[in-house]
Design a protein around this motif. Structure first.
Motif, PDB file in Angstrom:
ATOM      1  N   GLU A  89       0.807  -1.211   0.000  1.00 14.71           N
ATOM      2  CA  GLU A  89       0.000   0.000   0.000  1.00 14.71           C
ATOM      3  C   GLU A  89       0.846   1.270   0.000  1.00 14.71           C
ATOM      4  O   GLU A  89       0.449   2.285  -0.566  1.00 14.71           O
ATOM      5  CB  GLU A  89      -0.952   0.022   1.211  1.00 14.71           C
ATOM      6  CG  GLU A  89      -2.290  -0.652   0.973  1.00 14.71           C
ATOM      7  CD  GLU A  89      -2.200  -2.162   1.050  1.00 14.71           C
ATOM      8  OE1 GLU A  89      -1.105  -2.675   1.364  1.00 14.71           O
ATOM      9  OE2 GLU A  89      -3.216  -2.842   0.795  1.00 14.71           O
ATOM     10  N   VAL A  90       2.019   1.182   0.623  1.00 17.43           N
ATOM     11  CA  VAL A  90       2.900   2.349   0.693  1.00 17.43           C
ATOM     12  C   VAL A  90       4.014   2.247  -0.344  1.00 17.43           C
ATOM     13  O   VAL A  90       4.229   3.154  -1.147  1.00 17.43           O
ATOM     14  CB  VAL A  90       3.495   2.497   2.103  1.00 17.43           C
ATOM     15  CG1 VAL A  90       4.489   3.658   2.135  1.00 17.43           C
ATOM     16  CG2 VAL A  90       2.379   2.728   3.122  1.00 17.43           C
ATOM     17  N   SER A  91       4.714   1.128  -0.370  1.00 14.94           N
ATOM     18  CA  SER A  91       5.878   0.980  -1.248  1.00 14.94           C
ATOM     19  C   SER A  91       5.507   0.549  -2.661  1.00 14.94           C
ATOM     20  O   SER A  91       6.335   0.596  -3.562  1.00 14.94           O
ATOM     21  CB  SER A  91       6.836  -0.060  -0.661  1.00 14.94           C
ATOM     22  OG  SER A  91       6.263  -1.352  -0.739  1.00 14.94           O
TER      23      SER A  91
END
Length: 260
Positions: A89-91
């Motif tokens: 979700e972030v990376s």
């Protein structure tokens, strides 16, 4: 690894996310894992694979805790679990430990996996190919990763040279079935929980096939190709979609992993 004798049982029962198919919590998982567990992974097998042309990406220093767990439910006996160190979700790149537990409850394989690329099949024909619905595509005897493809997803020239050398592609061979030109891909359901209560996470249908090649040192590198059809996110069935994940996996001896 042979996946023909793998998978399919649920150790837990009902959850908010997925009804009868979902784990209620993250308790009683293989290797004593749970969301928030600290993971210590000896990286010698990963660094050795890298030095011999692997596409694996070792975990970063902060990829040391399990942030989500999932179980993949298929028709064969045994259990297949994924312990996510990064859900992407972030990376935008998933990293997880894939754990296979046989029907007797013994962990027989652990694989460290990193997402190589994600594509969205735009046409019906592409979707059918990635599901193996036309007796071709996913499930073919071999799959080739091309140098140009990996250049497009961000590998620099030094990385490409290490993987390909003078070649334009690397071939992976299906790690299931016999010598048939095509076999029907595995299919099933993955239910992932992102918090201990099971109120956050996702559920998706999966079509997948493992492919493998030998690195220069003779060790195996797996290419897991998975078409994922999202059924719900955090219990919301309106959040649907389809994509194809290309994941690189390196087997790791269980003795090299400590989960606390």
């Amino acid at each position: 690894m042979s996946w023909t004798d793998a998978y399919n049982y649920l150790r837990n029962s009902v959850a908010k996310l997925g009804g009868a198919d979902a784990p209620r919590t993250d308790h009683d998982l293989p290797l004593g894992a749970r969301i928030g567990s600290l993971v210590r992974l000896q990286q010698a097998p990963l660094l050795g694979a890298l030095a011999n042309g692997s596409l694996i990406v070792p975990p970063d220093a902060d990829d040391n805790r399990i942030v989500a767990v999932s179980q993949i439910r298929l028709k064969q006996t045994g259990g297949l679990y994924r312990y996510y160190l990064d859900t992407g979700e972030v990376s935008e790149k998933e990293k997880f430990l894939q754990v296979y537990q046989n029907a007797e409850g013994k962990v027989t394989e652990v694989m460290y996996c990193t997402q190589l690329a994600r594509v969205v099949p735009e046409t019906v024909e592409d979707q059918e190919a990635y599901m193996g619905l036309a007796n071709a595509g996913l499930g073919d005897r071999s799959y080739t990763l091309w140098r140009a493809q990996l250049g497009d997803v961000g590998l620099d020239e030094a990385d490409l040279e290490l993987v390909f050398g003078q070649d334009e592609g690397v071939d992976y061979w299906r790690d299931a079935g016999g010598d048939e030109d095509f076999i029907v891909p595995f299919s099933g359901t993955e239910t992932r929980i992102d918090n201990p209560s099971g109120s956050l996470g996702l559920r998706q249908e999966m079509y997948f096939m493992p492919y493998v090649r030998r690195l220069r040192n003779g060790g195996p590198e797996y290419l897991l190709i998975t078409t994922e059809v999202i059924s719900s996110v955090n219990g919301d069935a309106s959040k649907r979609g389809i994509h194809v994940d290309f994941v690189i996996g390196i087997p790791v001896e269980q003795e090299r992993i400590v989960i606390q």
